[in-house]
Design a protein around this motif. Structure first.
Motif, PDB file in Angstrom:
ATOM      1  N   GLY A 391     -28.583  62.185 -93.356  1.00 57.79           N
ATOM      2  CA  GLY A 391     -27.212  61.988 -92.932  1.00 57.79           C
ATOM      3  C   GLY A 391     -26.549  63.221 -92.360  1.00 57.79           C
ATOM      4  O   GLY A 391     -26.977  64.363 -92.590  1.00 57.79           O
ATOM      5  N   PHE A 392     -25.481  62.980 -91.579  1.00 53.50           N
ATOM      6  CA  PHE A 392     -24.631  64.051 -91.068  1.00 53.50           C
ATOM      7  C   PHE A 392     -23.742  64.544 -92.212  1.00 53.50           C
ATOM      8  O   PHE A 392     -23.155  63.739 -92.941  1.00 53.50           O
ATOM      9  CB  PHE A 392     -23.735  63.531 -89.943  1.00 53.50           C
ATOM     10  N   ILE A 393     -23.609  65.858 -92.340  1.00 55.62           N
ATOM     11  CA  ILE A 393     -22.726  66.378 -93.374  1.00 55.62           C
ATOM     12  C   ILE A 393     -21.485  67.060 -92.782  1.00 55.62           C
ATOM     13  O   ILE A 393     -20.457  67.135 -93.438  1.00 55.62           O
ATOM     14  CB  ILE A 393     -23.460  67.347 -94.328  1.00 55.62           C
ATOM     15  N   GLU A 394     -21.579  67.547 -91.562  1.00 57.23           N
ATOM     16  CA  GLU A 394     -20.393  68.076 -90.893  1.00 57.23           C
ATOM     17  C   GLU A 394     -20.697  68.358 -89.431  1.00 57.23           C
ATOM     18  O   GLU A 394     -21.845  68.289 -88.994  1.00 57.23           O
ATOM     19  CB  GLU A 394     -19.863  69.336 -91.579  1.00 57.23           C
ATOM     20  N   VAL A 395     -19.642  68.671 -88.675  1.00 57.12           N
ATOM     21  CA  VAL A 395     -19.795  69.015 -87.269  1.00 57.12           C
ATOM     22  C   VAL A 395     -18.961  70.255 -86.982  1.00 57.12           C
ATOM     23  O   VAL A 395     -17.931  70.482 -87.620  1.00 57.12           O
ATOM     24  CB  VAL A 395     -19.350  67.840 -86.359  1.00 57.12           C
ATOM     25  N   ASN A 396     -19.418  71.066 -86.050  1.00 60.34           N
ATOM     26  CA  ASN A 396     -18.742  72.314 -85.706  1.00 60.34           C
ATOM     27  C   ASN A 396     -18.304  72.285 -84.249  1.00 60.34           C
ATOM     28  O   ASN A 396     -19.116  72.022 -83.355  1.00 60.34           O
ATOM     29  CB  ASN A 396     -19.680  73.509 -85.933  1.00 60.34           C
ATOM     30  N   SER A 397     -17.024  72.560 -84.016  1.00 62.73           N
ATOM     31  CA  SER A 397     -16.496  72.563 -82.659  1.00 62.73           C
ATOM     32  C   SER A 397     -16.832  73.854 -81.916  1.00 62.73           C
ATOM     33  O   SER A 397     -16.760  73.903 -80.693  1.00 62.73           O
ATOM     34  CB  SER A 397     -14.977  72.362 -82.685  1.00 62.73           C
ATOM     35  N   LEU A 398     -17.174  74.911 -82.655  1.00 60.62           N
ATOM     36  CA  LEU A 398     -17.607  76.174 -82.053  1.00 60.62           C
ATOM     37  C   LEU A 398     -18.957  76.563 -82.658  1.00 60.62           C
ATOM     38  O   LEU A 398     -19.051  77.508 -83.442  1.00 60.62           O
ATOM     39  CB  LEU A 398     -16.576  77.281 -82.295  1.00 60.62           C
ATOM     40  N   PRO A 399     -20.007  75.824 -82.322  1.00 59.97           N
ATOM     41  CA  PRO A 399     -21.308  76.097 -82.943  1.00 59.97           C
ATOM     42  C   PRO A 399     -21.866  77.457 -82.550  1.00 59.97           C
ATOM     43  O   PRO A 399     -21.610  77.948 -81.451  1.00 59.97           O
ATOM     44  CB  PRO A 399     -22.191  74.968 -82.393  1.00 59.97           C
ATOM     45  N   PHE A 400     -22.622  78.034 -83.444  1.00 57.41           N
ATOM     46  CA  PHE A 400     -23.272  79.311 -83.163  1.00 57.41           C
ATOM     47  C   PHE A 400     -24.543  79.035 -82.368  1.00 57.41           C
ATOM     48  O   PHE A 400     -25.629  78.872 -82.928  1.00 57.41           O
ATOM     49  CB  PHE A 400     -23.570  80.059 -84.466  1.00 57.41           C
ATOM     50  N   ILE A 401     -24.386  78.996 -81.049  1.00 53.92           N
ATOM     51  CA  ILE A 401     -25.510  78.667 -80.176  1.00 53.92           C
ATOM     52  C   ILE A 401     -26.607  79.720 -80.251  1.00 53.92           C
ATOM     53  O   ILE A 401     -27.768  79.447 -79.926  1.00 53.92           O
ATOM     54  CB  ILE A 401     -25.045  78.491 -78.716  1.00 53.92           C
ATOM     55  N   ASN A 402     -26.252  80.917 -80.701  1.00 53.12           N
ATOM     56  CA  ASN A 402     -27.233  81.997 -80.796  1.00 53.12           C
ATOM     57  C   ASN A 402     -28.334  81.691 -81.795  1.00 53.12           C
ATOM     58  O   ASN A 402     -29.426  82.273 -81.728  1.00 53.12           O
ATOM     59  CB  ASN A 402     -26.540  83.296 -81.193  1.00 53.12           C
ATOM     60  N   LEU A 403     -28.087  80.774 -82.744  1.00 57.66           N
ATOM     61  CA  LEU A 403     -29.105  80.435 -83.728  1.00 57.66           C
ATOM     62  C   LEU A 403     -30.368  79.915 -83.056  1.00 57.66           C
ATOM     63  O   LEU A 403     -31.483  80.157 -83.523  1.00 57.66           O
ATOM     64  CB  LEU A 403     -28.566  79.381 -84.698  1.00 57.66           C
ATOM     65  N   HIS A 404     -30.187  79.209 -81.946  1.00 61.81           N
ATOM     66  CA  HIS A 404     -31.335  78.654 -81.226  1.00 61.81           C
ATOM     67  C   HIS A 404     -32.043  79.718 -80.389  1.00 61.81           C
ATOM     68  O   HIS A 404     -33.205  79.554 -80.026  1.00 61.81           O
ATOM     69  CB  HIS A 404     -30.881  77.499 -80.334  1.00 61.81           C
ATOM     70  N   HIS A 405     -31.330  80.790 -80.076  1.00 58.55           N
ATOM     71  CA  HIS A 405     -31.919  81.897 -79.315  1.00 58.55           C
ATOM     72  C   HIS A 405     -32.761  82.798 -80.218  1.00 58.55           C
ATOM     73  O   HIS A 405     -33.677  83.462 -79.734  1.00 58.55           O
ATOM     74  CB  HIS A 405     -30.819  82.747 -78.670  1.00 58.55           C
ATOM     75  N   ASP A 406     -32.431  82.829 -81.519  1.00 61.03           N
ATOM     76  CA  ASP A 406     -33.040  83.811 -82.425  1.00 61.03           C
ATOM     77  C   ASP A 406     -33.688  83.180 -83.657  1.00 61.03           C
ATOM     78  O   ASP A 406     -33.454  83.626 -84.781  1.00 61.03           O
ATOM     79  CB  ASP A 406     -31.977  84.820 -82.891  1.00 61.03           C
ATOM     80  N   PRO A 407     -34.493  82.133 -83.501  1.00 58.73           N
ATOM     81  CA  PRO A 407     -35.115  81.550 -84.696  1.00 58.73           C
ATOM     82  C   PRO A 407     -36.186  82.467 -85.258  1.00 58.73           C
ATOM     83  O   PRO A 407     -36.823  83.224 -84.512  1.00 58.73           O
ATOM     84  CB  PRO A 407     -35.724  80.248 -84.173  1.00 58.73           C
TER      85      PRO A 407
END
Length: 425
Positions: A391-407
């Motif tokens: 399930g979905f637990i929350e949503v972020n209007s300003l997601p940290f897109i950098n997380l996908h750049h630095d896995p």
């Protein structure tokens, strides 16, 4: 520098001010929606009145030295902005960071120095002619956190960070969310807890554990997991109430937490986040296993910190630091996830099941916003959500897109390029 708080983790905030702002934000939602989203404001937005007023006050701030621009990307400390800046340099986009009395406030200016390189990517609810007229005038934009399309107004942008409103929106449209509810009195929290427990009475105790968290907020601040007794519920309720008047009590889903980022209604990344954990060997206690793990660190992962918060977390699982766990068994050590807490991260876009990818895009379309980051719990992202409890637990209007750049693991995803494509730069 904010005072260290074990419930805030590595991102402490001033409790009283945060409580006031988050609680007031929820309380004023109905009034704010009427003031911000009505025919008058849409008319003003269409004629860029808000942009003209904003530009006027920005100009005044610069004149009186209250505000100033900084063009040095190396001095920018926000990793989300850094990845945008890196991509901007590739596209001949000049970025600047706005300072308030010399301090960064996560506000930026982007100016396209080669207008002929503009990319036209209209949103589904925009006509090509209108977008082109706007785009021709948008060689320079000012934005906070992340840019959005010109003239874009969406009531749900103002509601997304309210976990309860988001939960109801998903539930109403048949999308999976954990059982639970919002409350402001402990009696209400206990009723929700009893309802979850009653629905799961035939399952193991860990299956009816609940998570208690502030209704508004981010980064897992003051969230408590593995709550399976009224005594633990009472303490968790107090912890959550320190940051918001309203509290969410919901069933604790089993599995990793994934951050699914959708830009311009295209899924751009699916990052798995794991909390710090130890694997048993049948000989050493949990505390000893932590020491062994810290002595053999993985590059990019911070040490696991042993504190009273961890001891409380373990106690709710019936464990203590000296507990010896069997070989092959793993034990999570914290509610917090990610490398900053000694955990891990993995970009799992490539292995994500097509049904799950479609689900994330469908959720983004329900919110009608071009940049969203969903937090989603699922045991196996490679299998369809229809075949497992998730399930979905929350949503972020300003997601940290950098997380996908630095896995830490997996193939990095360049989400910043999708953001610039979306705004037409």
């Amino acid at each position: 520098m904010h005072k260290k708080c074990e419930h805030c983790g590595n991102n402490p905030v001033p409790h009283r001010m945060y409580w006031y702002m988050e609680s007031l934000n929820i309380f004023l939602t109905p009034l704010r929606q009427k003031l911000l989203y009505n025919p008058v404001t849409f008319w003003l937005k269409k004629r860029n009145v808000d942009g003209l007023l904003g530009g006027f006050f920005l100009h005044l701030g610069l004149i009186f030295k209250i505000l100033q621009w900084r063009s040095d990307a190396k001095q920018c400390k926000v990793r989300r902005a850094q990845v945008l800046w890196e991509e901007a340099d590739k596209r001949n986009i000049e970025m600047k960071e706005l300072l308030f009395f010399g301090k960064p406030i996560d506000v930026y200016e982007a100016e396209l120095t080669n207008p002929s390189s503009l990319i036209f990517n209209p949103l589904p609810n925009q006509s090509a002619s209108n977008t082109l007229r706007i785009k021709d005038k948008r060689l320079k934009i000012i934005f906070s956190g992340l840019p959005r399309p010109a003239g874009y107004m969406n009531p749900w942008l103002d509601l997304m960070d309210d976990k309860w409103l988001f939960k109801k929106r998903m539930l109403k449209n048949g999308l999976p969310v954990p059982m639970g509810g919002s409350c402001w009195k402990f009696g209400q929290a206990k009723e929700i807890f009893n309802r979850i427990q009653a629905a799961s009475y035939q399952l193991p105790a860990t299956s009816y554990a609940v998570i208690v968290k502030p209704r508004s907020g981010s980064r897992g601040r003051h969230s408590t997991t593995f709550v399976s007794s009224v005594e633990d519920l009472k303490e968790a309720f107090k912890i959550a109430k320190q940051l918001c008047f309203w509290v969410i009590v919901e069933e604790q889903l089993q599995g990793p937490v994934y951050r699914a980022t959708v830009v311009n209604f295209e899924l751009c990344g699916v990052l798995r986040g794991d909390p710090p954990f130890v694997a048993g060997d049948g000989q050493h206690g949990i505390g000893e296993l932590i020491t062994i793990k810290n002595n053999n660190p993985h590059p990019g992962v911070k040490d696991i910190i042993v504190d009273s918060s961890m001891e409380l977390f373990l106690s709710r699982q019936g464990l203590i630091l000296s507990s010896v766990i069997s070989a092959g068994q793993t034990v999570n050590l914290s509610e917090k996830i990610g490398v900053n807490y000694g955990g891990s991260s993995s970009e799992d876009y490539e292995v994500c099941h097509p049904d799950n990818k479609d689900l994330f895009v469908r959720a983004a379309k329900l919110l009608n916003d071009p940049i969203v980051g969903f937090d989603f719990i699922i045991p196996d992202i490679a299998k369809s959500w229809k075949e497992q409890k998730c399930g979905f637990i929350e949503v972020n209007s300003l997601p940290f897109i950098n997380l996908h750049h630095d896995p830490l693991k997996g193939q990095p995803r360049n989400v910043a390029t999708k953001v610039w494509d979306m705004v037409g730069f």
